[in-house]
Structures are given as C-alpha cells and as structure tokens.
Design a protein around this motif. Sequence first.
Motif, short mmCIF file in Angstrom:
data_model
loop_
_atom_site.label_atom_id
_atom_site.label_comp_id
_atom_site.label_asym_id
_atom_site.label_seq_id
_atom_site.Cartn_x
_atom_site.Cartn_y
_atom_site.Cartn_z
N LEU A 1 0.97 -1.28 0.19
CA LEU A 1 0.13 0.03 -0.10
C LEU A 1 0.94 1.21 -0.07
CD1 LEU A 1 -2.99 -0.84 2.54
CD2 LEU A 1 -2.89 -0.99 0.20
N HIS A 2 0.58 2.35 -0.64
CA HIS A 2 1.20 3.29 -1.04
C HIS A 2 0.61 4.65 -0.19
CE1 HIS A 2 4.08 2.76 -4.31
NE2 HIS A 2 3.53 1.32 -4.10
N GLU A 3 -0.38 4.46 0.50
CA GLU A 3 -1.13 5.77 1.26
C GLU A 3 -1.56 5.52 2.64
OE1 GLU A 3 -4.51 7.00 -1.13
OE2 GLU A 3 -3.19 7.38 -2.87
N THR A 4 -1.30 4.00 2.86
CA THR A 4 -1.50 3.66 4.50
C THR A 4 -0.41 3.01 5.03
OG1 THR A 4 -4.01 3.21 3.84
CG2 THR A 4 -3.11 2.41 5.70
N TYR A 5 -0.06 3.45 6.32
CA TYR A 5 1.15 2.84 6.80
C TYR A 5 0.82 2.83 8.48
CZ TYR A 5 3.39 4.65 2.74
OH TYR A 5 3.95 4.82 1.36
N VAL A 6 1.66 2.06 9.21
CA VAL A 6 1.44 2.03 10.57
C VAL A 6 2.92 2.34 11.19
CG1 VAL A 6 1.22 0.37 12.36
CG2 VAL A 6 -0.21 0.23 10.32
N VAL A 7 2.76 3.08 12.19
CA VAL A 7 3.86 3.51 13.16
C VAL A 7 3.82 2.64 14.54
CG1 VAL A 7 4.99 5.19 14.30
CG2 VAL A 7 3.89 5.87 12.42
N ALA A 8 4.47 1.87 14.87
CA ALA A 8 4.23 1.00 16.19
C ALA A 8 5.62 1.68 17.13
CB ALA A 8 4.81 -0.32 15.90
N THR A 9 5.13 2.01 18.33
CA THR A 9 5.74 2.21 19.25
C THR A 9 5.85 1.22 20.48
OG1 THR A 9 4.07 3.52 20.44
CG2 THR A 9 5.25 4.66 18.96
N TYR A 10 7.14 1.29 21.19
CA TYR A 10 7.28 -0.10 22.12
C TYR A 10 7.72 0.57 23.55
CZ TYR A 10 7.40 -3.12 18.14
OH TYR A 10 7.09 -4.03 17.29
N GLU A 11 7.96 2.01 23.62
CA GLU A 11 8.17 2.42 24.79
C GLU A 11 7.74 3.58 25.26
OE1 GLU A 11 12.93 1.30 25.23
OE2 GLU A 11 12.38 2.65 23.68
N ASN A 12 7.48 4.18 26.65
CA ASN A 12 6.65 5.18 26.67
C ASN A 12 7.12 6.50 26.13
OD1 ASN A 12 7.74 7.17 28.68
ND2 ASN A 12 7.82 5.49 30.20
N PRO A 13 6.33 7.32 25.80
CA PRO A 13 6.82 8.71 25.39
C PRO A 13 7.71 9.61 25.99
CG PRO A 13 4.32 8.61 25.39
CD PRO A 13 4.72 7.56 26.23
N GLY A 14 7.93 9.17 27.39
CA GLY A 14 9.29 10.06 27.98
C GLY A 14 10.37 9.45 27.74
N VAL A 15 10.43 8.07 27.36
CA VAL A 15 11.90 7.63 27.03
C VAL A 15 12.64 8.08 26.13
CG1 VAL A 15 12.90 5.36 26.60
CG2 VAL A 15 10.93 5.31 28.01
N PRO A 16 13.85 8.54 26.49
CA PRO A 16 14.63 9.52 25.16
C PRO A 16 15.04 8.24 24.34
CG PRO A 16 16.00 9.14 27.31
CD PRO A 16 14.35 8.67 27.70
N ASN A 17 15.21 8.61 23.02
CA ASN A 17 15.58 7.67 22.06
C ASN A 17 14.81 6.17 22.09
OD1 ASN A 17 17.33 7.60 19.69
ND2 ASN A 17 18.57 6.18 20.67
N ARG A 18 13.42 6.38 22.15
CA ARG A 18 12.47 5.40 22.36
C ARG A 18 12.66 4.39 21.10
NH1 ARG A 18 6.34 6.74 22.08
NH2 ARG A 18 6.22 8.29 20.55
N ARG A 19 12.28 2.99 20.86
CA ARG A 19 12.14 2.42 20.07
C ARG A 19 11.04 2.48 19.22
NH1 ARG A 19 11.44 -4.17 19.83
NH2 ARG A 19 11.03 -4.27 17.58
N ASN A 20 10.98 2.76 17.83
CA ASN A 20 9.61 2.72 17.09
C ASN A 20 9.70 1.68 15.81
OD1 ASN A 20 8.58 5.11 18.74
ND2 ASN A 20 10.45 5.82 17.81
N GLU A 21 8.87 1.41 14.92
CA GLU A 21 8.85 0.84 13.73
C GLU A 21 8.04 1.68 12.80
OE1 GLU A 21 10.00 -3.58 15.27
OE2 GLU A 21 7.81 -3.01 14.56
#
Length: 244
Positions: free
Chosen positions: A216-236
């Motif tokens: 798909l070219h117009e729909t994507y997903v952002v996945a987050t694994y740590e709370n928003p306050g964690v510096p340099n947190r892991r995402n996909e």
Amino acid sequence: MARITLEELNEMDDEDLDGDEEPMEGEEQNRLFSHWEAVASTHQVMLPQDMAGPIVEMTQHNQTREPAPYTTLSQHEKCEEMAYEERLYPSKKWACITTGELKYEQSISMGFMKLMRYICKENSLRRHLGMTVPVITEIHLNKEGTELLQDVITGYYLPEEFQLNPPLPVDPEIQVIERAPLQVITRVFYGNTTEETILQEIHLLWELLGSTDNVLHETYVVATYENPGVPNRRNEIWFIRRAN
C-alpha cells in the motif's frame, strides 16, 4: 506542585518510573504527573488532572508488557546490519480510537490518553487490563505522499486472556475490533515520532525496497514500544502488503 525540567525528563527511563503495588505517596504522584505533563507539553497537549489516576495505575503495572504475536517471514540486511523484516500478524482483537487533531503529535497523545483510561479500569470488568506492545497508529498520506491526513487510528492489542471475551470500553469512542491478518514490512527507528520523522522513515524504507506493486502506498502503521518520555525510544514503520 513540583515541576521537572526537560533535561531531568530525558534522564528518566521506564526503570525510574516503574512502581510497585504499594500506594504512592502524594509527592511521588505529583512528580510522576509532572513527568507526563512535560511529555504532553512537547506534543502541544494539556494533560488533564483526571489522568493522574490512570498514570499511577499504568506505572504500577509497567513491569510486564505482553507483545502482540507474529511470525517472522524474512529478514533483510544491508552493510551487515538489519535493514528491514517481513512479518505476519494473525487476526486478533484490538481496542482502537480515531482522532483528528490539527497535529499528528496531538492526535496520538489524545488517542493514547483515552486508551489508557480503558486499560486502567474504564472497562466493563473495572480492572487493569495490562499493557501490551506495540501501540500502533494507522496513518494515511495524501496522494502526493508529502503530508499526513488528519485522522489517525491508535490501537492497543488486547492481552491474550481477553481475546475471547474483550472487556467493553466505557468510552463510546473506543471500538474493540478484530483486525484481519496483516503482513507487514518493518524497519526500526529511534526517537520521537513526529510527522517529519515519519515521512523521513517512509522515504528511507521505500529507498531500500525499490518499486513494488503489492504494498500500500497511502496507508502505513507506526508502532511504538516504549512510553513517550523515554529518550531515543524504539519505534517501527510498517509497510502493509496488499491482501491476496
């Protein structure tokens, strides 16, 4: 109420904020609320006082995060480093909410606050459901691929013990849905998730993949694994394969 600086906030991590089952003292609760308030302010969101209870509840149950199940289909390296991975997520139930604030960061903050309330007893079981990872956000791009559309869907994977009989949300804006099996191409990135960083990561993954018609070219997903306050947190960033 005591405030913390953003410098102090960046020194915090999940371990610093993890609590135990004992009730928090008032000063500790205030400090914890100030931490989340500072995080919310970076997203241009005001943290309402009634979030104090869910924040404490979430922190005291933060030690274990159940992962959404998936099967790894393939892994691809570039320069001897992992470039991207392909996975298959089975059909499972997720609690989802759609938000449409002016900024992406505001939308994900508002959506997650509502999901936090659901996780922390605002459900038909009146109990804490437990945190899972990742928290996902489904986003849509304009046809030119230059900016995000306003509406985003934030999703919380329901723990396995609740998959057969999901607790009903008190908030009518939250819907428990069964998502169809999802085959995705994933790439890890670190740091804050803003519209700018997301567009950059989408562009980078397209460069690695090259041209492909079954994504798909117009729909994507952002996945987050740590709370928003964690510096340099892991995402996909997830690219979605078209269903056969």
